[in-house]
Design an enzyme around this catalytic site. Structure first.
Site, PDB file in Angstrom:
ATOM      1  N   LYS A 112      36.845  55.178  45.277  1.00 20.24           N
ATOM      2  CA  LYS A 112      35.884  54.439  46.087  1.00 20.24           C
ATOM      3  C   LYS A 112      35.195  55.301  47.136  1.00 20.24           C
ATOM      4  O   LYS A 112      34.151  54.922  47.659  1.00 20.24           O
ATOM      5  CB  LYS A 112      36.556  53.229  46.754  1.00 20.24           C
ATOM      6  CG  LYS A 112      36.962  52.168  45.744  1.00 20.24           C
ATOM      7  CD  LYS A 112      37.135  50.808  46.383  1.00 20.24           C
ATOM      8  CE  LYS A 112      37.321  49.751  45.304  1.00 20.24           C
ATOM      9  NZ  LYS A 112      37.607  48.430  45.846  1.00 20.24           N
ATOM     10  N   LYS A 195      38.045  49.800  33.224  1.00 21.61           N
ATOM     11  CA  LYS A 195      38.478  48.421  33.486  1.00 21.61           C
ATOM     12  C   LYS A 195      37.283  47.562  33.892  1.00 21.61           C
ATOM     13  O   LYS A 195      36.339  48.058  34.523  1.00 21.61           O
ATOM     14  CB  LYS A 195      39.569  48.390  34.560  1.00 21.61           C
ATOM     15  CG  LYS A 195      39.071  48.752  35.923  1.00 21.61           C
ATOM     16  CD  LYS A 195      40.061  48.466  37.043  1.00 21.61           C
ATOM     17  CE  LYS A 195      39.348  48.780  38.352  1.00 21.61           C
ATOM     18  NZ  LYS A 195      40.156  48.837  39.527  1.00 21.61           N
ATOM     19  N   LYS A 198      33.438  44.407  39.017  1.00 21.42           N
ATOM     20  CA  LYS A 198      32.127  44.020  39.527  1.00 21.42           C
ATOM     21  C   LYS A 198      31.287  45.224  39.889  1.00 21.42           C
ATOM     22  O   LYS A 198      30.080  45.120  40.030  1.00 21.42           O
ATOM     23  CB  LYS A 198      32.297  43.125  40.752  1.00 21.42           C
ATOM     24  CG  LYS A 198      33.058  43.833  41.868  1.00 21.42           C
ATOM     25  CD  LYS A 198      33.266  42.970  43.075  1.00 21.42           C
ATOM     26  CE  LYS A 198      34.005  43.728  44.160  1.00 21.42           C
ATOM     27  NZ  LYS A 198      35.362  44.164  43.802  1.00 21.42           N
TER      28      LYS A 198
HETATM   29  P1  TYM Z   1      41.042  42.750  43.746  1.00 23.75           P
HETATM   30  O1  TYM Z   1      40.418  41.740  44.649  1.00 23.75           O
HETATM   31  O2  TYM Z   1      40.246  43.944  43.361  1.00 23.75           O
HETATM   32  O3  TYM Z   1      41.528  42.046  42.412  1.00 23.75           O
HETATM   33  C1  TYM Z   1      42.315  40.866  42.419  1.00 23.75           C
HETATM   34  C2  TYM Z   1      43.341  40.927  41.301  1.00 23.75           C
HETATM   35  O4  TYM Z   1      42.696  41.092  40.023  1.00 23.75           O
HETATM   36  C3  TYM Z   1      43.278  42.160  39.331  1.00 23.75           C
HETATM   37  N1  TYM Z   1      42.244  42.797  38.477  1.00 23.75           N
HETATM   38  C4  TYM Z   1      42.367  43.007  37.168  1.00 23.75           C
HETATM   39  N2  TYM Z   1      43.367  42.724  36.308  1.00 23.75           N
HETATM   40  C5  TYM Z   1      43.182  43.053  35.001  1.00 23.75           C
HETATM   41  N3  TYM Z   1      42.046  43.638  34.522  1.00 23.75           N
HETATM   42  C6  TYM Z   1      41.028  43.932  35.354  1.00 23.75           C
HETATM   43  N4  TYM Z   1      39.919  44.484  34.876  1.00 23.75           N
HETATM   44  C7  TYM Z   1      41.149  43.618  36.744  1.00 23.75           C
HETATM   45  N5  TYM Z   1      40.347  43.753  37.817  1.00 23.75           N
HETATM   46  C8  TYM Z   1      41.023  43.257  38.879  1.00 23.75           C
HETATM   47  C9  TYM Z   1      43.779  43.101  40.404  1.00 23.75           C
HETATM   48  O5  TYM Z   1      44.799  43.936  39.913  1.00 23.75           O
HETATM   49  C10 TYM Z   1      44.288  42.127  41.452  1.00 23.75           C
HETATM   50  O6  TYM Z   1      45.601  41.707  41.168  1.00 23.75           O
HETATM   51  N6  TYM Z   1      44.006  45.281  46.861  1.00 23.75           N
HETATM   52  C11 TYM Z   1      43.852  44.039  46.130  1.00 23.75           C
HETATM   53  C12 TYM Z   1      43.861  42.803  47.009  1.00 23.75           C
HETATM   54  C13 TYM Z   1      45.054  42.665  47.901  1.00 23.75           C
HETATM   55  C14 TYM Z   1      46.365  42.328  47.497  1.00 23.75           C
HETATM   56  C15 TYM Z   1      47.133  42.278  48.688  1.00 23.75           C
HETATM   57  C16 TYM Z   1      46.951  42.057  46.261  1.00 23.75           C
HETATM   58  C17 TYM Z   1      45.062  42.815  49.254  1.00 23.75           C
HETATM   59  N7  TYM Z   1      46.307  42.573  49.731  1.00 23.75           N
HETATM   60  C18 TYM Z   1      48.497  41.981  48.653  1.00 23.75           C
HETATM   61  C19 TYM Z   1      48.325  41.766  46.245  1.00 23.75           C
HETATM   62  C20 TYM Z   1      49.073  41.725  47.425  1.00 23.75           C
HETATM   63  C21 TYM Z   1      42.524  44.074  45.391  1.00 23.75           C
HETATM   64  O7  TYM Z   1      41.616  44.734  45.792  1.00 23.75           O
HETATM   65  O8  TYM Z   1      42.443  43.203  44.348  1.00 23.75           O
END
Ligand code: TYM
Length: 331
Positions: A112, A195, A198
């Site tokens: 990023k 993967k 967005k």
């Molecule tokens: P975020 O908001 O990018 O994504 C949310 C969840 O979706 C999953 N995900 C995917 N799973 C499978 N295939 C994909 N292409 C794909 N894209 C996204 C992510 O693995 C995630 O589980 N850092 C985290 C948010 C967060 C969080 C936390 C999660 C902040 N604090 C505490 C768990 C516990 C994030 O950016 O997810």
């Protein structure tokens, strides 16, 4: 009951299919067997440039989508991260326990920060995984349902929790990561080596709130592979394998069963049928989300209740941490 915590960023407004299959589907299922805390992580959404009005709207839309997908506020605690200031209180303490070197090894930061360079990126983008550790550790979490891309952040969380416990005494539950067998890494429809996300061009990403016609078209235009047989083979047929994985996860039919079903038929049939499966899935989610957004007062009431419950647990953890780390109790 085991404790479950997970979070999702409100950045795009609409969630995408990867979010659902990698994480949100497990959020809904785990409500049956665990005490769950689910969080719209708005504080995490400002590490890169953002628009304040969009952020506010996207947080509400995100909460509405979670309810539409089946998160049940009668059973689980659903809240917005910025409503619970303890996340920031714990985050600072953990920033002083986490090492600069371990944060520097996070591949998500490397990805990023590429555009602006490390020098031009916000400090928040760098410390992001420590805030995530605070999210999880505040709730004495046993399991964290996430997609495969969060694995490294969970490792950091475990390392920081263990180091803290060794230094200050048993304070945090050391959480385990809960990654689904199927759907942990949904791939982009146009670039199946990457993967679904967005941040890639929208043609490869199915947003849950898009017009279902648009989503069906994206599926029908998905990049497939050379050859003709509809069989799963991640190394040689990443496109077809991804479509089969999505189909299997949404229809509940196993991959071997689907291979049988499509035996002697081509990629076109797979895409056509998957477009229908996806349309059937997203249409009611989209309608229900809109209904909930039409009455934001009810939504806000749910989030206020969630924040109140979350604060009870979070405040107890912060009080314990402050005591153990030597902060003077206020008079
Ligand atoms: P975020 O908001 O990018 O994504 C949310 C969840 O979706 C999953 N995900 C995917 N799973 C499978 N295939 C994909 N292409 C794909 N894209 C996204 C992510 O693995 C995630 O589980 N850092 C985290 C948010 C967060 C969080 C936390 C999660 C902040 N604090 C505490 C768990 C516990 C994030 O950016 O997810």
């Amino acid at each position: 009951l085991p404790r479950v915590f997970s979070g999702i960023q409100p950045t795009a407004g609409s969630f995408q299919l990867g979010n659902y299959l990698g994480a949100l589907r497990q959020w809904v299922a785990l409500q049956e067997t665990a005490e769950a805390f689910y969080c719209v992580v708005d504080l995490h959404a400002i590490t890169m440039d953002w628009d304040p009005e969009e952020l506010r709207q996207n947080s509400l839309t995100s909460a509405a989508q979670l309810l539409a997908l089946g998160v049940d506020p009668a059973r689980s605690t659903l809240f917005v991260q910025s409503h619970v200031p303890e996340h920031l209180q714990l985050s600072w303490v953990l920033e002083c326990v986490a090492r600069f070197g371990e944060a520097s090894r996070m591949t998500q930061f490397k990805d990023k920060s590429q555009r602006e360079g490390a020098d031009g990126s916000s400090v928040g983008l760098f410390t992001y995984p420590v805030l995530m550790a605070a999210d999880i550790l505040l709730y004495q979490t046993d399991q964290v349902p996430v997609g495969d891309d969060q694995r490294q952040h969970l490792e950091l969380t475990r390392d920081v929790a263990t180091r803290f416990n060794n230094r200050f005494g048993p304070t945090f539950t050391v959480p385990s990561v809960f990654i689904p067998e199927a759907g942990a890494r949904v791939m982009d429809l146009q670039t199946p080596e990457k993967k679904m996300s967005k941040s890639l061009p929208p043609a490869g990403c199915v947003f849950l709130l898009d017009d279902p016609k648009v989503s069906a078209k994206k599926i029908r235009s998905a990049v497939t592979d050379t050859g003709r047989e509809v069989v799963a083979d991640a190394a040689n047929k990443p496109g077809v394998t991804n479509l089969l994985t999505i189909h299997s996860a949404l229809s509940g039919r196993s991959i071997p069963e689907l291979e049988q079903h499509f035996a002697g038929r081509g990629y076109g049939d797979l895409k056509k049928e998957l477009a229908e499966v996806v349309t059937e899935f997203v249409s009611p989610v989209r309608a229900r989300t809109q209904e909930l957004l039409d009455d934001p007062a009810e939504l806000e009431r749910v989030l206020a209740g969630g924040a109140e419950r979350a604060r009870e647990v979070a405040a107890a953890t912060v009080a314990d941490v402050y005591e153990r780390t030597g902060f003077l109790a206020p008079g």
